[in-house]
Design a protein around this motif. Sequence first.
Motif, PDB file in Angstrom:
ATOM      1  N   GLY A 149     -44.027  90.539 -26.597  1.00  0.00           N
ATOM      2  CA  GLY A 149     -42.642  90.980 -26.480  1.00  0.00           C
ATOM      3  C   GLY A 149     -42.458  92.168 -25.557  1.00  0.00           C
ATOM      4  N   ASN A 161     -42.689  90.960 -22.013  1.00  0.00           N
ATOM      5  CA  ASN A 161     -41.460  90.234 -21.706  1.00  0.00           C
ATOM      6  C   ASN A 161     -40.302  91.194 -21.438  1.00  0.00           C
ATOM      7  N   THR A 162     -40.199  92.263 -22.215  1.00  0.00           N
ATOM      8  CA  THR A 162     -39.123  93.239 -22.027  1.00  0.00           C
ATOM      9  C   THR A 162     -39.187  93.857 -20.641  1.00  0.00           C
TER      10      THR A 162
END
Length: 72
Positions: free
Chosen positions: A11, A14-15
């Motif tokens: 995550g 991805n951010t």
Amino acid sequence: MKGTKDFPQCGFSNTVVQILKSLNAQFETVNILDNDLVRQGLKEYSSWPTFPQLYIDGEFFGGCDITVGEPD
């Protein structure tokens, strides 16, 4: 980062990818999951223990928390 810009594998990675894409920034990624030596070497080079690590013009900028603007 963990994964690639086309397939982030956590995550936080991805951010950072989404932030850079929203800025229309040209960037490349290195998948640290492919090579333990690269992963450990980057931790030592930057003195930053986590990934992703963002470098701008060859200078270490920070991790996901710094990229999104969270205070220390």
